[in-house]
Design a protein around this motif. Structure first.
Motif, PDB file in Angstrom:
ATOM      1  N   LYS A  92     -50.168 -24.033  37.085  1.00  0.00           N
ATOM      2  CA  LYS A  92     -49.075 -24.701  36.361  1.00  0.00           C
ATOM      3  C   LYS A  92     -47.911 -23.750  36.100  1.00  0.00           C
ATOM      4  O   LYS A  92     -46.776 -24.194  35.900  1.00  0.00           O
ATOM      5  CB  LYS A  92     -49.581 -25.301  35.052  1.00  0.00           C
ATOM      6  CG  LYS A  92     -49.960 -24.286  33.988  1.00  0.00           C
ATOM      7  CD  LYS A  92     -50.436 -24.988  32.717  1.00  0.00           C
ATOM      8  CE  LYS A  92     -50.813 -23.977  31.629  1.00  0.00           C
ATOM      9  NZ  LYS A  92     -51.325 -24.647  30.412  1.00  0.00           N
ATOM     10  N   HIS A  93     -48.179 -22.441  36.108  1.00  0.00           N
ATOM     11  CA  HIS A  93     -47.094 -21.472  35.945  1.00  0.00           C
ATOM     12  C   HIS A  93     -46.153 -21.495  37.149  1.00  0.00           C
ATOM     13  O   HIS A  93     -44.938 -21.362  36.995  1.00  0.00           O
ATOM     14  CB  HIS A  93     -47.650 -20.054  35.779  1.00  0.00           C
ATOM     15  CG  HIS A  93     -48.049 -19.709  34.376  1.00  0.00           C
ATOM     16  ND1 HIS A  93     -47.165 -19.707  33.316  1.00  0.00           N
ATOM     17  CD2 HIS A  93     -49.251 -19.347  33.856  1.00  0.00           C
ATOM     18  CE1 HIS A  93     -47.803 -19.364  32.209  1.00  0.00           C
ATOM     19  NE2 HIS A  93     -49.063 -19.144  32.508  1.00  0.00           N
ATOM     20  N   ILE A  94     -46.727 -21.636  38.344  1.00  0.00           N
ATOM     21  CA  ILE A  94     -45.886 -21.546  39.541  1.00  0.00           C
ATOM     22  C   ILE A  94     -45.470 -22.907  40.081  1.00  0.00           C
ATOM     23  O   ILE A  94     -44.428 -23.027  40.722  1.00  0.00           O
ATOM     24  CB  ILE A  94     -46.584 -20.738  40.657  1.00  0.00           C
ATOM     25  CG1 ILE A  94     -47.835 -21.450  41.171  1.00  0.00           C
ATOM     26  CG2 ILE A  94     -46.914 -19.334  40.176  1.00  0.00           C
ATOM     27  CD1 ILE A  94     -48.390 -20.847  42.442  1.00  0.00           C
ATOM     28  N   LEU A  95     -46.276 -23.950  39.821  1.00  0.00           N
ATOM     29  CA  LEU A  95     -45.962 -25.266  40.366  1.00  0.00           C
ATOM     30  C   LEU A  95     -46.481 -26.354  39.431  1.00  0.00           C
ATOM     31  O   LEU A  95     -47.533 -26.957  39.671  1.00  0.00           O
ATOM     32  CB  LEU A  95     -46.582 -25.418  41.763  1.00  0.00           C
ATOM     33  CG  LEU A  95     -46.138 -26.628  42.592  1.00  0.00           C
ATOM     34  CD1 LEU A  95     -44.630 -26.629  42.793  1.00  0.00           C
ATOM     35  CD2 LEU A  95     -46.848 -26.641  43.943  1.00  0.00           C
ATOM     36  N   PRO A  96     -45.757 -26.625  38.349  1.00  0.00           N
ATOM     37  CA  PRO A  96     -46.193 -27.672  37.412  1.00  0.00           C
ATOM     38  C   PRO A  96     -46.385 -29.006  38.132  1.00  0.00           C
ATOM     39  O   PRO A  96     -45.622 -29.349  39.030  1.00  0.00           O
ATOM     40  CB  PRO A  96     -45.021 -27.746  36.419  1.00  0.00           C
ATOM     41  CG  PRO A  96     -44.343 -26.421  36.520  1.00  0.00           C
ATOM     42  CD  PRO A  96     -44.492 -25.999  37.949  1.00  0.00           C
ATOM     43  N   GLY A  97     -47.415 -29.725  37.735  1.00  0.00           N
ATOM     44  CA  GLY A  97     -47.676 -31.032  38.332  1.00  0.00           C
ATOM     45  C   GLY A  97     -48.564 -30.997  39.557  1.00  0.00           C
ATOM     46  O   GLY A  97     -48.987 -32.043  40.053  1.00  0.00           O
ATOM     47  N   ALA A  98     -48.870 -29.800  40.065  1.00  0.00           N
ATOM     48  CA  ALA A  98     -49.747 -29.696  41.233  1.00  0.00           C
ATOM     49  C   ALA A  98     -51.184 -30.015  40.829  1.00  0.00           C
ATOM     50  O   ALA A  98     -51.601 -29.775  39.693  1.00  0.00           O
ATOM     51  CB  ALA A  98     -49.670 -28.298  41.830  1.00  0.00           C
ATOM     52  N   ASN A  99     -51.944 -30.548  41.781  1.00  0.00           N
ATOM     53  CA  ASN A  99     -53.324 -30.954  41.516  1.00  0.00           C
ATOM     54  C   ASN A  99     -54.240 -30.357  42.576  1.00  0.00           C
ATOM     55  O   ASN A  99     -54.157 -30.701  43.754  1.00  0.00           O
ATOM     56  CB  ASN A  99     -53.431 -32.480  41.521  1.00  0.00           C
ATOM     57  CG  ASN A  99     -54.846 -32.975  41.265  1.00  0.00           C
ATOM     58  OD1 ASN A  99     -55.714 -32.222  40.833  1.00  0.00           O
ATOM     59  ND2 ASN A  99     -55.085 -34.250  41.538  1.00  0.00           N
ATOM     60  N   ALA A 100     -55.124 -29.464  42.165  1.00  0.00           N
ATOM     61  CA  ALA A 100     -56.012 -28.781  43.111  1.00  0.00           C
ATOM     62  C   ALA A 100     -57.240 -29.606  43.473  1.00  0.00           C
ATOM     63  O   ALA A 100     -57.888 -29.341  44.491  1.00  0.00           O
ATOM     64  CB  ALA A 100     -56.457 -27.439  42.522  1.00  0.00           C
ATOM     65  N   ARG A 101     -57.574 -30.602  42.677  1.00  0.00           N
ATOM     66  CA  ARG A 101     -58.863 -31.286  42.812  1.00  0.00           C
ATOM     67  C   ARG A 101     -59.134 -31.872  44.196  1.00  0.00           C
ATOM     68  O   ARG A 101     -60.234 -31.709  44.735  1.00  0.00           O
ATOM     69  CB  ARG A 101     -58.991 -32.384  41.747  1.00  0.00           C
ATOM     70  CG  ARG A 101     -60.378 -33.014  41.683  1.00  0.00           C
ATOM     71  CD  ARG A 101     -60.465 -34.021  40.545  1.00  0.00           C
ATOM     72  NE  ARG A 101     -59.526 -35.108  40.735  1.00  0.00           N
ATOM     73  CZ  ARG A 101     -59.767 -36.168  41.497  1.00  0.00           C
ATOM     74  NH1 ARG A 101     -60.916 -36.262  42.147  1.00  0.00           N
ATOM     75  NH2 ARG A 101     -58.879 -37.127  41.620  1.00  0.00           N
ATOM     76  N   PRO A 102     -58.173 -32.583  44.841  1.00  0.00           N
ATOM     77  CA  PRO A 102     -58.516 -33.210  46.124  1.00  0.00           C
ATOM     78  C   PRO A 102     -58.537 -32.258  47.321  1.00  0.00           C
ATOM     79  O   PRO A 102     -58.866 -32.681  48.428  1.00  0.00           O
ATOM     80  CB  PRO A 102     -57.420 -34.270  46.295  1.00  0.00           C
ATOM     81  CG  PRO A 102     -56.255 -33.754  45.525  1.00  0.00           C
ATOM     82  CD  PRO A 102     -56.824 -32.973  44.379  1.00  0.00           C
ATOM     83  N   LEU A 103     -58.195 -30.981  47.116  1.00  0.00           N
ATOM     84  CA  LEU A 103     -58.073 -30.084  48.261  1.00  0.00           C
ATOM     85  C   LEU A 103     -59.401 -29.854  48.972  1.00  0.00           C
ATOM     86  O   LEU A 103     -59.446 -29.756  50.202  1.00  0.00           O
ATOM     87  CB  LEU A 103     -57.474 -28.740  47.827  1.00  0.00           C
ATOM     88  CG  LEU A 103     -57.221 -27.733  48.953  1.00  0.00           C
ATOM     89  CD1 LEU A 103     -56.310 -28.314  50.027  1.00  0.00           C
ATOM     90  CD2 LEU A 103     -56.630 -26.438  48.405  1.00  0.00           C
TER      91      LEU A 103
END
Length: 387
Positions: free
Chosen positions: A232-243
């Motif tokens: 969230k520090h570098i890319l707010p709103g990103a979601n790692a879960r589906p990767l």
């Protein structure tokens, strides 16, 4: 211990090793190329270290009638050009002062001091031209067991250059072993000092993040980034879960950071990662179609076979569903098809924005028919639909 120098351009570098030796200087392979040779992890840039100062190196280059470029002379680095290859050679050094982005260095002759100033233990190994491994800090087991650990105190290393937070996760993605897991001390230090990433340029952050996503399986590292608050520090709103599901769906495809970034998403991606407009455009196209189209043939028709399959895989990962071979075939087939109508077929009945709307309608109807309608059939349905 010996390493295989066959992939380290030994034949090209042979005159350079000989010249340094004749001048009573040491010239050693260092860092990633040594690490990768031990792990059989493929080729990487060949970097070298020496006890010769930049002034000594300039003199040697002149004597050899060789080009030496001052790419970072203040930090002891010259780039030697041999047979169309560039080789960075850096003087042994230690950091005198750092501010979280750059360092003031002092050149030296101590290999141990040079190793101690590096970021991670897996990058602090050296080798001579014959492949004899040199391990000044006694950390070879970290490489063998694929443990990514900071050298010395993790927080101290991070404060020297906050980009090391992202490098920690990137190296874990590329070289970390599943059995060893992520280093707890390093992870805790990254979580505590994550706000320091605001001191790092967005370009450096974007470059490092792209490298991380290009690893064979970056899902565990990205999950650790999310759980520790770094993502969230570098890319707010990103979601790692589906990767992790996307990695499974890729089924032997070459790792593609762009495809994976389209899945992970995030707010103000261009601003936060300083990616090119062309890359951002591709990511937006993949993500938009993944979120909006449930027809595989539409993915292939609009984006082509490769990008269409990419966007479909992103869609499947977002929806937590399996992509089928039948869907893949539809994408490949549709990529080579052409809409059987054009503006001239409707110009007598529609004009301006209405004509554009009719053409979009024709495309939707045709794709929904699995691209089976011929020209006359499609015109008939379009006219009925747009009465």
């Amino acid at each position: 211990m010996k390493i295989n120098t066959g992939n380290l351009k030994k034949d090209i570098l042979s005159p350079l090793f000989l010249a340094f030796e004749k001048a009573s200087f040491r010239l050693l392979y260092v860092g990633g190329c040594v690490r990768n040779s031990i792990l059989n992890a493929g080729t990487t840039d060949v970097d070298l270290a020496t006890d010769a100062t930049p002034q000594h190196m300039h003199k040697l280059a002149k004597e050899m009638d060789m080009r030496a470029i001052s790419t970072g002379e203040a930090y002891g680095t010259l780039t030697f050009r041999l047979e169309r290859h560039n080789f960075e050679i850096t003087t042994f050094r230690k950091d005198i002062r750092t501010d979280g982005r750059r360092a003031v260095v002092q050149f030296g002759t101590s290999l141990k001091e040079d190793a101690a100033r590096r970021d991670f233990t897996i990058n602090a190994l050296y080798s001579n031209s014959q492949g004899t491994l040199i391990d000044p800090l006694g950390i070879i087991e970290d490489v063998k067991k694929q443990r990514v650990c900071f050298i010395g105190d993790a927080q101290t290393r991070i404060k020297e250059d906050y980009l090391r937070i992202l490098r920690f996760f990137r190296f874990h993605a590329w070289f970390g072993g599943l059995k060893s897991g992520i280093d707890a001390e390093g992870l805790a230090a990254c979580a505590k000092l994550g706000s320091g990433l605001s001191n790092v340029s967005k370009e450096r952050i974007g470059s490092e993040f792209f490298k991380l996503l290009a690893a064979s399986n970056p899902a565990p590292s990205l999950s650790a980034m999310e759980n520790s608050g770094i993502l969230k520090h570098i890319l707010p709103g990103a979601n790692a879960r589906p990767l992790s599901l996307l990695v499974d769906l890729e089924k032997g495809l070459k790792p593609d950071a762009l495809r994976r970034l389209a899945l992970v998403g995030g707010d103000q991606m261009q601003e936060n990662l300083r990616l090119s407009k062309a890359i951002i455009k591709k990511i937006k196209m993949l993500r938009h179609l993944a979120q909006s189209s449930e027809l595989p043939q539409e993915h292939g028709y609009l984006l082509g076979a490769k990008a269409g399959w990419d966007s479909w895989l992103v869609r499947c990962a977002l929806l937590e569903k399996i992509a089928t071979e039948d869907e893949h075939k539809k994408i490949i087939t549709s990529a080579s098809k052409n809409l059987p109508v054009e503006a001239a077929d409707f110009v007598d009945l529609f004009e301006g924005s209405a004509l554009g709307a009719v053409l979009r309608s024709a495309q939707e109807i045709w794709i929904s028919s699995n691209m089976q309608l011929n020209k006359s059939e499609l015109i008939t349905q379009v006219l009925v639909h747009n009465k």
